[in-house]
Design a protein around this motif. Sequence first.
Motif, PDB file in Angstrom:
ATOM      1  N   GLY A  37       3.104   3.527  -3.353  1.00  0.00           N
ATOM      2  CA  GLY A  37       2.533   3.020  -4.595  1.00  0.00           C
ATOM      3  C   GLY A  37       3.615   3.326  -5.563  1.00  0.00           C
ATOM      4  N   PHE A 246       1.415   2.781  -8.935  1.00  0.00           N
ATOM      5  CA  PHE A 246       0.325   2.127  -8.405  1.00  0.00           C
ATOM      6  C   PHE A 246      -0.984   3.095  -8.969  1.00  0.00           C
ATOM      7  CE2 PHE A 246      -3.047   1.755  -5.214  1.00  0.00           C
ATOM      8  CZ  PHE A 246      -3.269   0.664  -5.434  1.00  0.00           C
ATOM      9  N   TYR A 247      -0.913   4.305  -8.784  1.00  0.00           N
ATOM     10  CA  TYR A 247      -1.956   5.032  -9.153  1.00  0.00           C
ATOM     11  C   TYR A 247      -2.314   4.886 -10.575  1.00  0.00           C
ATOM     12  CZ  TYR A 247      -1.325   7.434  -4.669  1.00  0.00           C
ATOM     13  OH  TYR A 247      -1.173   7.766  -3.476  1.00  0.00           O
TER      14      TYR A 247
END
Length: 983
Positions: A37, A246-247
């Motif tokens: 991510g 991504f998080y």
Amino acid sequence: MSGVLIGRAAELAELTVAMERAAAGGAGAVLVSGDAGVGKSHLVAALTRAARAQGGAVLVGQCAELGESMPYLPLADALWTAAQPGAPEADEVRAALDARPVLKGLLPDGDGGPGAASELGQQQLFGAVLGLLGELGRDRPVLLVLEDLHWADRSTRHLLTFLCRVLQRERVCLVGTYRSDDLHRRHPLRPVVAELLRLPNVTGVEVPPFGPGETAEYLAALSHGAAPVTAEVVERVHRRSEGNPFYAGELYSADPGPRDGAAELPSGLADLLLSRVERLSDGGQRVVRVAAVAGRRIDDELVRRVSGLDEAAVGEALREVVSHQLLVPHGTGYVFRHALLREAVYADLLPGERTRLHADFARRLADLPAGTRGSAAELAHHSLAAHDLPAAFAASVRAGREADRLGAPADAFEHYERALELWEAVPGAAEAAGTDRVRLSLTAAKASARAGEARRAAHRLRRLLDVVDPADVALGSTIREHYSTYLLDLDELDEARAVARDAVAMLPADPPTPGLAWAEAAYARTLLYTDPDGEMPGMAEKAIGTARAAGASGAEAALLVTLGMYRESREADSGVAELFARARDLADAGGDSPQAALRARFQYARTKFDRGDLAGAASAADEGVRFALDNGVGWSMFGIAMRTLQYLVRYTTGDWAEARGIAGGFPLQVVRPYEAQVSAYALFVEVAQGSPVVAERLRWIAPLWGEDLLANYIARGLAAEDALWRDDPREALEHVGAIADPFYGEGASFLRIAATGLWAHAELAARGRAAGDGDAVRRAAEAGDDLMRRVRRAVAVTFDGQPRTWLGLEGHAWVSRAEAERARIDGVHDVELWRKTADLFTYGDPDGGFAYEVARSRWRLAEALAESGDREEAADVWRSAVETAERLEARPLLAVLRDLGARARLGGTAGRAAPASSGRLGALTGREREVLKLVAEGRNNREIAAALFISPKTASVHVSNILAKLDVASRTQAAAVAHREGL
């Protein structure tokens, strides 16, 4: 977001270099690593777009989590995708595959059966791949991307090793990506990567998490401008995501806005995180669940006890968890590799399981020896989660007091706040806490103020006034005394004075008590700013007697500081430094009031600074900062003031490397007003050096301008200077106009802002004269006169209209600077005014003083001297300013100095050969090109003469020569030539 690349310039540059090297015939490989991510694929996608845009052949294949069942999967994927109709490389790839049946057999429509690939002769296939890449690279470079190599099968790993070793002169760049967080100790790719990175043609690129600024930019891009992303949201998302894009995106999409507690993890993100835990053995999963309950960090011994596993089993489970990089060794324990992993595991626990584990932790923590550092805070947390409210309450109070002792006021406030929330639910709360609720609330408020949250502290005390027992006059007075202090810190002057007066009136004058001494000290401090009845200094002198009689040395020290400030502003008392030093020593001897001791230290250092004793100020400020940090008051009002003074002294002396080091502790991404205030000071050096970080810092501070007067004053004043260096005087005046609060707009602090505004009006007046716009010149002169009226008022009187007797060396220099700038509005470069300004900024030391402002003043002085015809002194002054600007790396100042040197022929510039010029301008001399440039700007001969420090007659001769050499009949035609030639 597909075309936006944030915070990856350095990584993309490394990949681009590798691609360019391949295009030149130097094959190589790059292994791109980073957590899941973090943006590896996004980075590589930017490279593939660039490669295609430059005509390269691009093959992209991905591994899948299929184990060893699909040999050569990423190669087959890359070839199949590239061979599809419509793909840029389709014809070439199809032809190459037709010539190599061994590769064609890998494709879904190839001749080989489903398992044929695994039976291929490895050597034959590897040779075919090498031949295909070489053939594709004959006419253009080839980019081969193999994504997600952490899932690569054994055959693909062998192919990767083969290509990295044999690719030499082919025009091929091989890029592989893998998740570093998946490479546990026994992962089969781990030794392969270690081996390949030792090869000379293989480089590694690690993609790091975002910094706070990059997270802010990323969230702004995600929002598509629908609504501004607030600093609070950025801070919350960045803290939880730890910079993982991504998080961050997932958290932002689920963020509910300001509320108590964090938003729940989005289910998709939680499932992704938990999938890594589900690969563990039962023992490994048990250890991870225990660790999640423990918190981000867990002690090794505690996890062994609470897990319930025997010694051998827990040891094996820990090794497994660490090898999979879910927990990472840290000191004598472990931490989660990512906080969100801990959140996901914790949220997945069953309610009863979670409560039992918390209770087990609480029991074991309660058995620790009393006073074990940090145990009270942990015990409070686990007891609360285990629903043992009495234990949680008692532990919270102990944790608050422990944090107070350790100089951690922000932590202390949180613990006290938790205890206050539990008060009603706990029988015998007062006995357990050893105090009543109002006094505990007062303690919490004081901790909040020491942590920099004066507004929150004031709000709490305002509410306490409604619930305190009216019969307890001592407590009521104490609350008002502190409330008044916080109101004063918030510039609520009138209310602060009224509240402090009430605090004094509540207590009997006899016998003298410490409470009365402190109330009188608070009241005396408010009279510094609003003293309508003329009570100072008589009231302060009387209060000092009260403090001495009561043995309240801290209150006496506070009163001495107040009295010193009063005398300094009204009586020009030269002994105030000694008075402040006496107050400092008195507060230290008492030992019960670090705030009074810090205030005395600040005024002592500030006095040294104002009187030009810069070495003494530096030493005093350094000692004051150490005191503030050692006593946990670094974010209190005077803690902030001391830290920023320490920075300002270095900024003034020209020790800018030290200043930048100090500013390294000032936050850039700010979310609270007091953080904005500290951050604003870093702009002094950043603006002067033309740093690109200025725009970002101002973006963060801007939303908080209206919440903190000092942050508004510092940041907007420096934003105005930055705008002037960017040749935008109108923007500068917008910032100057916004600093209109009477607190600064009528005080000595406004002098610097006024001088900046006059600089801006001088630039507008010069433009008006050049354009023949008399109205613009008149407007600038009127605005300049208004600013000068405010300057003279600031010099003449104090805040409350009393005659001013002390201004400070820097203040006098800014007054002179303002007068010189006002003359520039009228088109006058006054040599003596600028000479006086430069001299005043030296503080009486020709080689010292305010280094940057001396150089800025000498820039204008050299300009005035050159205009008056004194070129020799102009050159000397100019060289001195250039030397300082170069040493300070003050790029904007250095640029205008060099421009002045070129125009006025200072510093030997007249003897330098003019740069060669082609085309119609080739026949012009360097000076003639300078004249032509001004002609193209619409200047007449007199304006050209003023700009280049020559006579109008000489300017006329230059213009005539230019017209002849260019073979044109008019200035307009000459200007057209200049524009066409890019002059």
